[in-house]
Scaffold this active site. Structure first.
Site, PDB file in Angstrom:
ATOM      1  N   THR A  93       0.456  -1.152  -0.245  1.00  0.00           N
ATOM      2  CA  THR A  93      -0.249  -0.175  -0.026  1.00  0.00           C
ATOM      3  C   THR A  93       0.675   1.537  -0.013  1.00  0.00           C
ATOM      4  O   THR A  93       0.297   2.578  -0.588  1.00  0.00           O
ATOM      5  CB  THR A  93      -0.772   0.163   0.990  1.00  0.00           C
ATOM      6  OG1 THR A  93      -2.214  -0.958   1.348  1.00  0.00           O
ATOM      7  CG2 THR A  93      -1.541   0.878   1.238  1.00  0.00           C
ATOM      8  N   ARG A 104       2.835   0.021  -7.801  1.00  0.00           N
ATOM      9  CA  ARG A 104       3.015   1.185  -6.057  1.00  0.00           C
ATOM     10  C   ARG A 104       4.222   1.729  -6.815  1.00  0.00           C
ATOM     11  O   ARG A 104       4.105   2.926  -6.253  1.00  0.00           O
ATOM     12  CB  ARG A 104       2.278   0.702  -5.524  1.00  0.00           C
ATOM     13  CG  ARG A 104       0.552   0.592  -5.465  1.00  0.00           C
ATOM     14  CD  ARG A 104       0.829   0.146  -4.166  1.00  0.00           C
ATOM     15  NE  ARG A 104      -1.404   0.653  -3.663  1.00  0.00           N
ATOM     16  CZ  ARG A 104      -1.877  -0.376  -2.803  1.00  0.00           C
ATOM     17  NH1 ARG A 104      -1.428  -1.209  -2.437  1.00  0.00           N
ATOM     18  NH2 ARG A 104      -3.140  -0.704  -3.596  1.00  0.00           N
ATOM     19  N   HIS A 117      -6.395   0.129  -6.178  1.00  0.00           N
ATOM     20  CA  HIS A 117      -6.353  -0.541  -5.500  1.00  0.00           C
ATOM     21  C   HIS A 117      -6.981  -2.275  -5.734  1.00  0.00           C
ATOM     22  O   HIS A 117      -7.138  -1.821  -6.713  1.00  0.00           O
ATOM     23  CB  HIS A 117      -7.657  -0.084  -4.832  1.00  0.00           C
ATOM     24  CG  HIS A 117      -8.741  -0.700  -4.308  1.00  0.00           C
ATOM     25  ND1 HIS A 117      -8.746  -1.279  -3.182  1.00  0.00           N
ATOM     26  CD2 HIS A 117      -9.902  -2.057  -4.395  1.00  0.00           C
ATOM     27  CE1 HIS A 117      -9.770  -2.189  -2.563  1.00  0.00           C
ATOM     28  NE2 HIS A 117     -10.239  -2.644  -3.604  1.00  0.00           N
TER      29      HIS A 117
END
Length: 140
Positions: A93, A104, A117
């Site tokens: 995350t 990411r 997500h």
């Protein structure tokens, strides 16, 4: 491993920078197949409902504002152990903790604007898919 489905959102920070194709390519290169996809601008009600599990968390308001700040691409992905495979290619995350070569690490701007997500379980994947897609919109 069984072929399963998972849910993915390409978030406003990524769509704003025209990264939809690059993110989707990374997902496909990881062995996931897009079986449903649509670009939408979430309403406040949609975002609040989708993230209702976080309603009591201090970041809820900011999360909702971010998710309605621009278009998103919602997708149903299919592949062997799709939830895990998607989470592996997304990365942690917090992009600072994400492994090299993950979505990411490659594209996220911050822990909040982290580009994608993905469902965290098969059960949540089914719920999240049904939140945005009718069965006839999913073409495997």
């Amino acid at each position: 491993m069984a072929v399963t489905r998972t849910f993915s959102i390409i978030k406003p920070d990524a769509t704003r920078r025209n990264l939809t194709g690059a993110v989707t390519k990374m997902l496909e290169d990881a062995g996931l197949r897009v079986v449903a996809s649509k670009r939408i601008h979430m309403t406040r009600e949609q975002a609040e409902g989708f993230y209702a599990v976080h309603k009591e968390r201090p970041f809820f308001g900011e999360l909702v504002e971010f998710m309605i700040s621009g278009p998103v691409v919602v997708q149903v992905l299919e592949g062997e152990d799709a939830v895990k495979r998607n989470r592996d290619v997304m990365g942690a995350t917090n992009p600072a903790d994400a492994a090299e070569g993950t979505i990411r690490k490659t594209f996220a701007e911050s822990i909040e604007a982290n580009s994608v997500h993905g469902s965290d379980s098969d059960e949540n994947a089914a719920t999240e898919i049904a939140y945005f897609f009718k069965p006839e919109e999913i073409v495997g």
